[in-house]
Scaffold this motif. Sequence first.
Motif, PDB file in Angstrom:
ATOM      1  N   ALA A   1       0.895  -1.129   0.060  1.00  0.00           N
ATOM      2  CA  ALA A   1      -0.144   0.031   0.051  1.00  0.00           C
ATOM      3  C   ALA A   1       0.851   1.207  -0.040  1.00  0.00           C
ATOM      4  O   ALA A   1       2.009   1.307   0.579  1.00  0.00           O
ATOM      5  CB  ALA A   1      -0.956   0.020   1.311  1.00  0.00           C
TER       6      ALA A   1
ATOM      7  N   LYS B   1      -3.063   2.888   5.768  1.00  0.00           N
ATOM      8  CA  LYS B   1      -1.863   2.763   6.758  1.00  0.00           C
ATOM      9  C   LYS B   1      -2.397   1.969   7.906  1.00  0.00           C
ATOM     10  O   LYS B   1      -1.536   1.096   8.313  1.00  0.00           O
ATOM     11  CB  LYS B   1      -1.392   4.172   7.011  1.00  0.00           C
ATOM     12  CG  LYS B   1      -0.106   4.274   8.036  1.00  0.00           C
ATOM     13  CD  LYS B   1       0.069   5.466   8.498  1.00  0.00           C
ATOM     14  CE  LYS B   1       1.262   5.713   9.456  1.00  0.00           C
ATOM     15  NZ  LYS B   1       1.612   7.105   9.746  1.00  0.00           N
TER      16      LYS B   1
ATOM     17  N   CYS C   1      -2.342  -1.790   7.181  1.00  0.00           N
ATOM     18  CA  CYS C   1      -1.136  -2.488   6.984  1.00  0.00           C
ATOM     19  C   CYS C   1      -0.378  -2.501   8.229  1.00  0.00           C
ATOM     20  O   CYS C   1       0.428  -3.486   8.348  1.00  0.00           O
ATOM     21  CB  CYS C   1      -0.303  -1.563   6.105  1.00  0.00           C
ATOM     22  SG  CYS C   1      -0.824  -1.639   4.390  1.00  0.00           S
TER      23      CYS C   1
ATOM     24  N   HIS D   1       3.945  -1.013   3.699  1.00  0.00           N
ATOM     25  CA  HIS D   1       3.071   0.317   3.627  1.00  0.00           C
ATOM     26  C   HIS D   1       4.154   1.455   3.149  1.00  0.00           C
ATOM     27  O   HIS D   1       5.126   1.470   4.089  1.00  0.00           O
ATOM     28  CB  HIS D   1       2.220   0.761   4.808  1.00  0.00           C
ATOM     29  CG  HIS D   1       1.631   2.125   4.468  1.00  0.00           C
ATOM     30  ND1 HIS D   1       2.392   3.442   5.271  1.00  0.00           N
ATOM     31  CD2 HIS D   1       0.567   2.634   3.960  1.00  0.00           C
ATOM     32  CE1 HIS D   1       1.635   4.264   4.812  1.00  0.00           C
ATOM     33  NE2 HIS D   1       0.662   3.994   3.935  1.00  0.00           N
TER      34      HIS D   1
END
Length: 98
Positions: free
Chosen positions: A67, A75, A78, A85
Amino acid sequence: MGGSALAAEVFNDLYQDQQRLHIIRHYNLAQRVSQKDLVIAASFSGNTEETLSAFHQAIERKIPLIAISHDGQLKSICQEKKLAHFPLPDCIQPRYAL
């Protein structure tokens, strides 16, 4: 979606003769997306509905993914699930994050 897809569009333009990135601009991953692929979920805010929907589908289908976001749910998820991330820096306009 929107400006968050700009980097992928520029990549595709620069590398026209090579394998291109498939940009998804809706809520669902295609059925052909498999564990042999890599899903890159990109949303400047980290809260784009379509991106989050496809991101969750990739998790459920155990498709490798990373991501890219400034913050938001991407965020947080993750961090919670120990997924890769890549944070985007603070900037005035999301399009500057290219």
